[in-house]
Scaffold this motif. Structure first.
Motif, short mmCIF file in Angstrom:
data_model
loop_
_atom_site.label_atom_id
_atom_site.label_comp_id
_atom_site.label_asym_id
_atom_site.label_seq_id
_atom_site.Cartn_x
_atom_site.Cartn_y
_atom_site.Cartn_z
N GLU A 76 0.82 -1.21 0.00
CA GLU A 76 0.00 0.00 0.00
C GLU A 76 0.85 1.26 0.00
O GLU A 76 0.53 2.26 -0.64
N ILE A 77 1.94 1.23 0.75
CA ILE A 77 2.81 2.40 0.87
C ILE A 77 4.23 2.00 0.50
O ILE A 77 4.91 1.29 1.24
N ASP A 78 4.71 2.46 -0.66
CA ASP A 78 6.11 2.24 -1.03
C ASP A 78 6.88 3.49 -0.67
O ASP A 78 6.36 4.44 -0.08
N HIS A 79 8.17 3.53 -1.02
CA HIS A 79 8.99 4.65 -0.59
C HIS A 79 8.59 5.95 -1.29
O HIS A 79 8.80 7.04 -0.75
N HIS A 80 7.98 5.87 -2.47
CA HIS A 80 7.52 7.08 -3.14
C HIS A 80 6.33 7.70 -2.40
O HIS A 80 6.27 8.91 -2.19
N THR A 81 5.39 6.84 -2.00
CA THR A 81 4.25 7.33 -1.23
C THR A 81 4.70 7.88 0.11
O THR A 81 4.20 8.91 0.58
N ALA A 82 5.68 7.21 0.74
CA ALA A 82 6.22 7.69 2.02
C ALA A 82 6.84 9.07 1.86
O ALA A 82 6.65 9.95 2.70
N LYS A 83 7.57 9.27 0.78
CA LYS A 83 8.17 10.59 0.53
C LYS A 83 7.11 11.65 0.35
O LYS A 83 7.26 12.79 0.82
N PHE A 84 6.03 11.30 -0.34
CA PHE A 84 4.95 12.27 -0.55
C PHE A 84 4.31 12.66 0.78
O PHE A 84 4.08 13.85 1.05
N ILE A 85 4.04 11.67 1.63
CA ILE A 85 3.43 11.95 2.93
C ILE A 85 4.36 12.78 3.80
O ILE A 85 3.95 13.77 4.43
N VAL A 86 5.63 12.40 3.85
CA VAL A 86 6.63 13.13 4.65
C VAL A 86 6.75 14.57 4.15
O VAL A 86 6.79 15.52 4.95
N GLY A 87 6.80 14.73 2.83
CA GLY A 87 6.91 16.08 2.27
C GLY A 87 5.72 16.95 2.61
O GLY A 87 5.87 18.13 2.96
N LEU A 110 8.65 15.93 -1.63
CA LEU A 110 7.53 15.86 -2.56
C LEU A 110 8.04 15.65 -3.99
O LEU A 110 7.48 14.88 -4.76
N THR A 111 9.12 16.34 -4.32
CA THR A 111 9.73 16.18 -5.64
C THR A 111 10.23 14.76 -5.84
O THR A 111 10.04 14.15 -6.90
N ALA A 112 10.86 14.22 -4.80
CA ALA A 112 11.42 12.87 -4.89
C ALA A 112 10.35 11.79 -4.93
O ALA A 112 10.63 10.64 -5.29
N SER A 113 9.12 12.14 -4.56
CA SER A 113 8.04 11.14 -4.60
C SER A 113 7.70 10.72 -6.02
O SER A 113 7.06 9.69 -6.23
N ARG A 114 8.10 11.55 -6.99
CA ARG A 114 7.82 11.30 -8.42
C ARG A 114 6.32 11.23 -8.69
O ARG A 114 5.87 10.52 -9.59
N MET A 115 5.56 11.99 -7.93
CA MET A 115 4.12 12.07 -8.15
C MET A 115 3.69 13.40 -8.73
O MET A 115 2.52 13.56 -9.10
N LEU A 116 4.61 14.35 -8.81
CA LEU A 116 4.27 15.68 -9.28
C LEU A 116 4.42 15.79 -10.79
O LEU A 116 5.42 15.33 -11.35
#
Length: 225
Positions: A9-20, A202-208
């Protein structure tokens, strides 16, 4: 009956987004939850209202947990994230000495060991997070796309901002008088560092969009889709 496990459910990209996201919002929420007080430090919110303290400690605990779970792309990054997690937790559970010095009642309040741990942990936290920004930059540098170059620029700027913010804080601790600038210097320094931290992760999450190629962008999908 055992079944095939679902996707993580939560990979390191999602974790980065939440942390950011948490890092970007922490300074704003602690300020809003201390009505009638222009807090001189984000850490000061710990001592003012229950809501502000809960948000401050809770947010840092979430960030610490995600940092502890993050292993990056090498053993060095895995170890570094653990030190960052410990530093963040220490900031949360070692309240600051926000009431030191000589006060109107004539009483001089000295710094405590807890406050010293808080300050050292906060500075260590930002230094480690600045190192992560540089590691993110080196990874983006390996790619040739314009989006990767844009991310690399963001990482470098964020790292510089965090180091600069901590340099100002250190000068203030060493006695350089910044009172002519603002009585809320520490708050703005902390808010600036957190903002840079949040933007980088947030940038490192690769979701933007716009700074991530379509083929490498991470998309959140509902389970079962």
């Amino acid at each position: 009956m055992d079944r095939k496990p679902l996707d993580t459910e939560i990979d390191h990209h999602t974790a980065k987004f939440i942390v950011g996201f948490i890092a970007l919002s922490l300074a704003i929420f602690t300020d809003l939850l201390t009505p009638g007080v222009s807090i001189r430090s984000i850490s000061l919110s710990y001592h003012l209202t229950d809501n502000a303290r809960n948000v401050f400690v809770g947010s840092l605990c979430v960030i610490s947990a995600f940092l502890w779970s993050y292993n990056g792309y090498s053993l060095f990054q895995a170890v570094l994230s653990k030190f960052a997690a410990i530093a963040v937790a220490s900031v949360a559970f070692s309240p600051c000495d926000c009431f030191t010095g000589r006060f109107d009642d004539g009483v001089t309040r000295e710094a405590t060991m807890t406050g010293v741990v808080h300050t050292i942990s906060a500075i260590s936290m930002f230094i480690i997070l600045a190192i992560f920004c540089w590691l993110f930059y080196l990874r983006a540098k390996e790619k040739n796309s314009k989006e990767a170059k844009a991310r690399g620029l963001i990482y470098r700027v964020c790292a510089s901002v965090m180091v600069g913010a901590m340099a100002v804080q250190l000068l203030d601790i060493l006695g350089v008088n910044f009172s002519g600038i603002t009585q809320r210097l520490t708050y703005y320094v902390e808010a600036t560092g957190l903002f840079a931290f949040g933007v980088a992760w947030l940038t490192a999450s690769r979701m933007l969009p716009f700074i991530t190629n379509e083929d490498e962008r991470i998309k959140i999908e509902l389970a079962g889709k």
